[in-house]
Design a protein around this motif. Structure first.
Motif, mmCIF file in Angstrom:
data_model
loop_
_atom_site.group_PDB
_atom_site.id
_atom_site.type_symbol
_atom_site.label_atom_id
_atom_site.label_comp_id
_atom_site.label_asym_id
_atom_site.label_seq_id
_atom_site.Cartn_x
_atom_site.Cartn_y
_atom_site.Cartn_z
ATOM 1 N N ASP A 28 43.721 16.488 1.917
ATOM 2 C CA ASP A 28 43.664 16.734 0.481
ATOM 3 C C ASP A 28 44.090 15.494 -0.318
ATOM 4 O OD1 ASP A 28 43.026 18.596 -1.377
ATOM 5 O OD2 ASP A 28 45.081 19.293 -1.639
ATOM 6 N N GLY A 29 45.030 14.758 0.226
ATOM 7 C CA GLY A 29 45.504 13.547 -0.446
ATOM 8 C C GLY A 29 44.597 12.343 -0.207
ATOM 9 N N GLY A 30 43.684 12.461 0.789
ATOM 10 C CA GLY A 30 42.755 11.372 1.088
ATOM 11 C C GLY A 30 43.102 10.671 2.391
ATOM 12 N N VAL A 31 42.228 10.827 3.377
ATOM 13 C CA VAL A 31 42.433 10.205 4.695
ATOM 14 C C VAL A 31 41.111 9.561 5.109
ATOM 15 C CG1 VAL A 31 42.873 10.701 7.143
ATOM 16 C CG2 VAL A 31 44.219 11.875 5.386
ATOM 17 N N THR A 32 41.158 8.293 5.475
ATOM 18 C CA THR A 32 39.929 7.606 5.898
ATOM 19 C C THR A 32 39.570 8.002 7.328
ATOM 20 O OG1 THR A 32 40.381 5.779 4.413
ATOM 21 C CG2 THR A 32 38.876 5.318 6.226
ATOM 22 N N LEU A 33 40.566 7.928 8.237
ATOM 23 C CA LEU A 33 40.380 8.379 9.621
ATOM 24 C C LEU A 33 41.506 9.334 9.979
ATOM 25 C CD1 LEU A 33 39.619 4.989 11.496
ATOM 26 C CD2 LEU A 33 37.970 6.642 10.592
ATOM 27 N N LEU A 34 41.170 10.378 10.744
ATOM 28 C CA LEU A 34 42.188 11.286 11.283
ATOM 29 C C LEU A 34 42.102 11.219 12.800
ATOM 30 C CD1 LEU A 34 44.286 13.651 10.749
ATOM 31 C CD2 LEU A 34 42.404 15.158 11.393
ATOM 32 N N GLN A 35 43.217 10.876 13.438
ATOM 33 C CA GLN A 35 43.231 10.831 14.905
ATOM 34 C C GLN A 35 43.927 12.067 15.465
ATOM 35 O OE1 GLN A 35 45.660 8.411 18.254
ATOM 36 N NE2 GLN A 35 44.382 7.081 16.992
ATOM 37 N N TYR A 36 43.249 12.733 16.385
ATOM 38 C CA TYR A 36 43.877 13.832 17.133
ATOM 39 C C TYR A 36 44.550 13.209 18.360
ATOM 40 C CZ TYR A 36 44.460 18.019 19.965
ATOM 41 O OH TYR A 36 44.993 19.021 20.738
ATOM 42 N N THR A 195 50.802 15.656 0.963
ATOM 43 C CA THR A 195 49.697 15.259 0.060
ATOM 44 C C THR A 195 50.126 14.095 -0.841
ATOM 45 O OG1 THR A 195 48.909 17.538 0.054
ATOM 46 C CG2 THR A 195 48.060 16.109 -1.675
ATOM 47 N N ARG A 196 51.347 14.178 -1.353
ATOM 48 C CA ARG A 196 51.847 13.103 -2.225
ATOM 49 C C ARG A 196 51.888 11.774 -1.469
ATOM 50 N NH1 ARG A 196 55.765 9.773 -3.430
ATOM 51 N NH2 ARG A 196 57.023 10.349 -1.617
ATOM 52 N N ARG A 197 52.389 11.839 -0.226
ATOM 53 C CA ARG A 197 52.471 10.603 0.567
ATOM 54 C C ARG A 197 51.083 10.046 0.866
ATOM 55 N NH1 ARG A 197 57.305 11.494 5.068
ATOM 56 N NH2 ARG A 197 58.906 12.138 3.587
ATOM 57 N N ALA A 198 50.144 10.938 1.204
ATOM 58 C CA ALA A 198 48.783 10.459 1.500
ATOM 59 C C ALA A 198 48.223 9.736 0.275
ATOM 60 C CB ALA A 198 47.886 11.628 1.908
ATOM 61 N N ARG A 199 48.403 10.317 -0.884
ATOM 62 C CA ARG A 199 47.899 9.676 -2.124
ATOM 63 C C ARG A 199 48.565 8.321 -2.339
ATOM 64 N NH1 ARG A 199 47.967 15.149 -5.074
ATOM 65 N NH2 ARG A 199 45.834 15.846 -4.649
ATOM 66 N N ALA A 200 49.868 8.282 -2.081
ATOM 67 C CA ALA A 200 50.604 7.031 -2.303
ATOM 68 C C ALA A 200 50.172 5.953 -1.301
ATOM 69 C CB ALA A 200 52.107 7.295 -2.217
ATOM 70 N N PHE A 201 49.928 6.325 -0.044
ATOM 71 C CA PHE A 201 49.417 5.340 0.920
ATOM 72 C C PHE A 201 48.072 4.791 0.448
ATOM 73 C CE2 PHE A 201 52.271 7.139 4.313
ATOM 74 C CZ PHE A 201 52.832 5.936 4.728
ATOM 75 N N ASN A 202 47.218 5.680 -0.049
ATOM 76 C CA ASN A 202 45.905 5.224 -0.537
ATOM 77 C C ASN A 202 46.037 4.271 -1.716
ATOM 78 O OD1 ASN A 202 43.754 6.417 1.054
ATOM 79 N ND2 ASN A 202 44.731 8.345 0.495
ATOM 80 N N ALA A 203 46.967 4.579 -2.598
ATOM 81 C CA ALA A 203 47.162 3.705 -3.762
ATOM 82 C C ALA A 203 47.597 2.314 -3.291
ATOM 83 C CB ALA A 203 48.208 4.313 -4.689
ATOM 84 N N LEU A 204 48.422 2.276 -2.238
ATOM 85 C CA LEU A 204 48.898 0.999 -1.699
ATOM 86 C C LEU A 204 47.768 0.154 -1.125
ATOM 87 C CD1 LEU A 204 52.057 1.688 0.487
ATOM 88 C CD2 LEU A 204 51.634 -0.304 -0.944
ATOM 89 N N ILE A 205 46.886 0.793 -0.385
ATOM 90 C CA ILE A 205 45.896 0.012 0.370
ATOM 91 C C ILE A 205 44.571 -0.122 -0.360
ATOM 92 C CG2 ILE A 205 45.012 1.922 1.821
ATOM 93 C CD1 ILE A 205 45.344 -0.504 4.059
ATOM 94 N N LYS A 206 44.305 0.761 -1.302
ATOM 95 C CA LYS A 206 42.992 0.692 -1.959
ATOM 96 C C LYS A 206 43.044 0.033 -3.325
ATOM 97 C CE LYS A 206 40.567 4.280 0.503
ATOM 98 N NZ LYS A 206 40.153 5.686 0.564
ATOM 99 N N SER A 207 44.272 -0.270 -3.815
ATOM 100 C CA SER A 207 44.340 -0.846 -5.163
ATOM 101 C C SER A 207 44.089 -2.350 -5.124
ATOM 102 C CB SER A 207 45.694 -0.562 -5.787
ATOM 103 O OG SER A 207 46.700 -1.125 -5.004
#
Ligand SMILES: Cc1ncc(COP(=O)(O)OP(=O)(O)O)c(N)n1
Ligand SMILES: Cc1ncsc1CCOP(=O)(O)O
Ligand SMILES: [Mg+2]
Length: 207
Positions: A28-36, A195-207
């Motif tokens: 929900d927060g945004g994940v490019t790859l998910l590893q099982y 979800t908050r952390r996922a969004r924050a990781f995305n902001a770090l790497i995609k900005s």
């Protein structure tokens, strides 16, 4: 598709009793790859959980990667991550086809990454960069090595090992494309916080 962003990795112990809820919160927060990543030998459970994740990932348009097991990845039609002792890349590429995402662990050795690139890897992974609860004994890698790898390699670079919101920024500045995270994401005490952390990781790497 450009491989850049958050690479969420599951952990069976950490996610016991909240597996799908926490994974969905991350998606929900945004994940490019998910590893099982399940290091148990319970093959029936692995198949069952991986099938559920494939369904969830297709709903969120996230790519699923299976750790260690190219056969299971082929059965599900998804990607695979292979370490140095998980079998060779060339037959995995032949098995999964040219479009599949295949990742390779390279610890802190650029030569391993160059070899992985020649053998058809889609991305290379270096680490661990920090202390890791999940894999404390993983060989250590440095920011200097990462910067050198960035200069020499043309593949997406994944970083792993103790990555958190507090320490990820220098990894991005030194050339990381994918932030691979277990505890720094799923160690949260609520789905909202995941979800908050996922969004924050995305902001770090995609900005
Ligand atoms: C993205 C990513 N990078 C590295 C690893 C570690 O793979 P490996 O060295 O095979 O160790 P295990 O994870 O199998 O214990 C990974 N899984 N994912
Ligand atoms: C699988 C793996 N390989 C190197 S470190 C690591 C574990 C990553 O987990 P965490 O993000 O909790 O340190
Ligand atoms: Mg492995």
């Amino acid at each position: 598709m450009k491989l850049r962003g958050l690479y969420a990795i599951t952990d069976s112990q950490l996610l016991a009793g909240k597996f799908l809820a926490y994974v969905e919160a991350a998606l929900d927060g945004g994940v490019t790859l998910l590893q099982y990543r399940d290091k148990s030998s319970d093959e029936a459970r692995r198949l069952r959980e991986a099938e559920k994740l494939r369904e969830l990932c297709s709903r969120y348009k996230t790519q699923l990667i299976i750790n260690d097991d190219a056969e299971l990845a082929a059965r599900l039609g998804v990607g695979v991550h292979l370490g140095q002792t998980d079998g060779p890349l060339t037959p995995a590429r032949a098995l999964l086809g040219s479009k599949a995402i295949i990742g390779a662990t390279c610890h802190s050795q650029i030569e391993l990454a160059e070899q992985a690139a020649r053998e058809g890897a889609s991305y290379v992974a270096f680490g661990r960069f920090f202390n890791s609860n999940t894999k404390p004994g993983a060989p250590a890698a440095t920011l200097e090595m990462l910067a050198e790898a960035r200069k020499r390699l043309h593949l997406p670079i994944c970083v792993i090992g103790g990555v958190t919101l507090e320490n990820a920024e220098p990894l991005v500045a030194h050339g990381a494309d994918l932030l691979a995270v277990v505890h720094g994401l799923f160690g949260a005490d609520s789905t909202q916080e995941v979800t908050r952390r996922a969004r924050a990781f995305n902001a770090l790497i995609k900005s």
